[in-house]
Enzyme design. Structure first.
Site, PDB file in Angstrom:
ATOM      1  CD  GLN A   1      -2.281  10.491  -2.937  1.00 33.78           C
ATOM      2  OE1 GLN A   1      -1.861  10.470  -4.086  1.00 33.78           O
ATOM      3  NE2 GLN A   1      -1.543  10.094  -1.911  1.00 33.78           N
TER       4      GLN A   1
ATOM      5  CE  LYS B   1       1.262  11.683   0.353  1.00 32.61           C
ATOM      6  NZ  LYS B   1      -0.006  11.309   1.002  1.00 32.61           N
TER       7      LYS B   1
ATOM      8  CB  CYS C   1      -2.624   5.260   5.539  1.00 37.14           C
ATOM      9  SG  CYS C   1      -0.898   5.181   5.929  1.00 37.14           S
TER      10      CYS C   1
ATOM     11  CG  ASP D   1      -6.755  14.421   2.670  1.00 37.56           C
ATOM     12  OD1 ASP D   1      -5.819  14.907   2.003  1.00 37.56           O
ATOM     13  OD2 ASP D   1      -6.668  13.337   3.280  1.00 37.56           O
TER      14      ASP D   1
ATOM     15  CG  HIS E   1      -4.294   8.925   4.542  1.00 36.08           C
ATOM     16  ND1 HIS E   1      -3.776   9.124   5.791  1.00 36.08           N
ATOM     17  CD2 HIS E   1      -3.262   8.518   3.756  1.00 36.08           C
ATOM     18  CE1 HIS E   1      -2.474   8.852   5.760  1.00 36.08           C
ATOM     19  NE2 HIS E   1      -2.140   8.480   4.535  1.00 36.08           N
TER      20      HIS E   1
HETATM   21  C1  LIG Z   1      -0.489  11.176   2.176  1.00 31.28           C
HETATM   22  C2  LIG Z   1      -1.876  11.466   2.532  1.00 31.28           C
HETATM   23  C3  LIG Z   1      -2.207  12.044   3.767  1.00 31.28           C
HETATM   24  C4  LIG Z   1      -1.193  12.314   4.847  1.00 31.28           C
HETATM   25  O1  LIG Z   1      -0.206  13.177   4.397  1.00 31.28           O
HETATM   26  P1  LIG Z   1       1.091  13.452   5.297  1.00 31.28           P
HETATM   27  O2  LIG Z   1       2.021  14.103   4.343  1.00 31.28           O
HETATM   28  O3  LIG Z   1       1.574  12.095   5.753  1.00 31.28           O
HETATM   29  O4  LIG Z   1       0.676  14.310   6.420  1.00 31.28           O
HETATM   30  C5  LIG Z   1      -3.531  12.341   4.009  1.00 31.28           C
HETATM   31  N1  LIG Z   1      -4.480  12.082   3.103  1.00 31.28           N
HETATM   32  C6  LIG Z   1      -4.203  11.528   1.909  1.00 31.28           C
HETATM   33  C7  LIG Z   1      -5.306  11.302   0.932  1.00 31.28           C
HETATM   34  C8  LIG Z   1      -2.893  11.190   1.598  1.00 31.28           C
HETATM   35  O5  LIG Z   1      -2.622  10.634   0.425  1.00 31.28           O
END
Ligand SMILES: *Cc1c(COP(=O)(O)O)cnc(C)c1O
Length: 404
Positions: free
Chosen positions: A201, A224, A362, A198, A121
């Site tokens: 997801q 999320k 993104c 990260d 992302h």
């Molecule tokens: C949504 C997402 C982000 C960013 O998350 P925010 O809530 O906008 O800070 C980063 N990495 C991944 C894989 C995402 O899906």
């Protein structure tokens, strides 16, 4: 077996109409919907215990502080962190990643290397590029194959003593691919590199175990995973959080301030400057309780069924291609139809009450790899049904006929 209708009744928005049609919400990868318990907990906080935390001796301030710290411990147990002070409240994944990238500015030297993957992302790319500009470190990229999987042999050859940090997502937001992070973390540690995962997801679909993974940092967002927007967690190993400098200066993060010298507070407060999203942090704990009551085993079973059904039904459509076909996948289907722009399909099915994401998600480097402007992404949650997927398939067929 989950009683899906009963679960759906927990989410008031799922009985709303959009464009005059019952809402079919397949944009869970962008943000999940919120159950009534989460909505109620937010109101209850403001109605009953609203006060600033860690400050007053008065009763409400103590109640608010206790609730906030109880939520931190809940999150600690949820991800199996060793200590609660390794669990930092943030405003989301983006904040968590920036906090770590900023801290590494004091560690990296010119010529050091940072490894990211092609599946990232933008929020796990741009902070590292900014760090490279600041320090003269070099960004290296782990490539993917045609199925959207990271090529592990290439990863191994990119790793060296120059690698200081590897940063990779647990699950790709654009394709739904689940990365072999545990194996990747062990390989990075073998050359002395730190690893940030990260998990934005991953957390809606699984319960990460940070000690088992042995990651140095794990960042995710609350919104999320059925929690409020503007909430998130950064896990960091104690030794790393002690090593990194504070990200922001301000109230809450200090021990003593004089104009000559300021000393910083202990963990976790060193990284929590200013008044945080108190209500949000508390309610994130409510969201985690809600998910654990349903059970991640049940969530995964339901989502697996939805993924299989959607994949099978969508592939009935001629000219449709799905991106990301690895064996290990979360309930995300990213697709295109030959000769049709994803945006056009997204707009037509929106008129039918169906919410999907269209665009680059993104994650432009992945779109460049496949030489496409974007995809249509349907991302499913445990509260979705096969019937909703069938409706989407019919709507996509209708859109295709209108556009070709
Ligand atoms: C949504 C997402 C982000 C960013 O998350 P925010 O809530 O906008 O800070 C980063 N990495 C991944 C894989 C995402 O899906």
């Amino acid at each position: 077996m989950l009683d899906i209708q009963k679960i759906r009744a927990d989410f008031p928005i799922l009985s709303e109409k959009v464009n005059g049609k019952p809402l079919i919400y397949f944009d869970n990868g962008a943000t999940s919907q919120k159950p009534q318990v989460v909505i109620d907990a937010e109101a209850k906080y403001y109605q009953e215990i609203n006060a600033n935390i860690h400050r007053g001796v008065h009763t409400l301030s103590q109640l608010a502080t206790d609730a906030y710290e109880i939520s931190r411990v809940k999150l600690q147990h949820h991800i199996n962190a060793k200590f609660s002070h390794e669990v930092l409240f943030t405003s989301g994944t983006t904040h968590g990643i920036n906090l770590v990238a900023n801290g590494f500015a004091s560690i990296l030297k010119s010529g050091d290397e940072i490894l990211v993957s092609s599946l990232e992302h933008h929020s796990n790319i741009v902070p590292w590029q900014m760090l490279c500009e600041k320090t003269g470190a070099v960004l290296k990229v782990i490539p993917i194959n045609e199925e959207g999987e990271l090529i592990i042999s290439e990863y191994e050859s990119l790793l060296s003593e120059k690698t200081k940090i590897v940063t990779v997502n647990h699950i790709s937001n654009a394709l739904g691919v689940i990365n072999p992070v545990k194996e990747m973390i062990a390989k990075a540690h073998a050359v002395g590199a730190a690893v940030l995962i990260d998990g934005a997801q991953a957390v809606p679909h699984l319960k990460p175990d940070v000690q088992d993974l042995d990651c140095d940092f794990y960042a995710f967002s609350g919104h999320k995973m059925c929690g409020p927007t503007g909430t998130g967690i950064l896990f960091g190993k104690e030794e790393w959080l002690n090593k990194l400098p504070p990200y922001q200066g301000g109230g809450e993060m200090i021990k003593e301030v004089t104009f000559e010298k300021t000393t910083y507070a202990d963990l976790p407060h060193k990284f929590e400057a200013g008044t945080p999203n108190i209500a949000g942090g508390i309610v994130l704990g409510t969201a985690v309780d809600y998910l654990n009551n349903i059970g991640f085993g049940n969530i995964q079973l339901q989502e697996k069924k939805l993924l299989e059904h959607a994949t099978k039904r969508l592939l009935e459509i001629e000219g449709l291609r799905i991106y990301g076909n690895g064996k290990n996948k979360a309930s995300v289907v990213s697709f295109n139809i030959d000769g049709i722009h994803p945006y056009d399909i997204g707009s037509i099915i929106d008129k039918l009450g169906i919410a999907v994401r269209t665009g680059h998600h993104c994650a432009q480097p992945i779109m460049n790899f496949f030489c496409i402007p974007g995809t249509i992404r349907a991302s499913f949650s445990f509260y979705n049904t096969k019937e909703e997927i069938d409706e989407m398939v019919e709507a996509v067929k209708k859109a295709k006929n209108m556009l070709s």
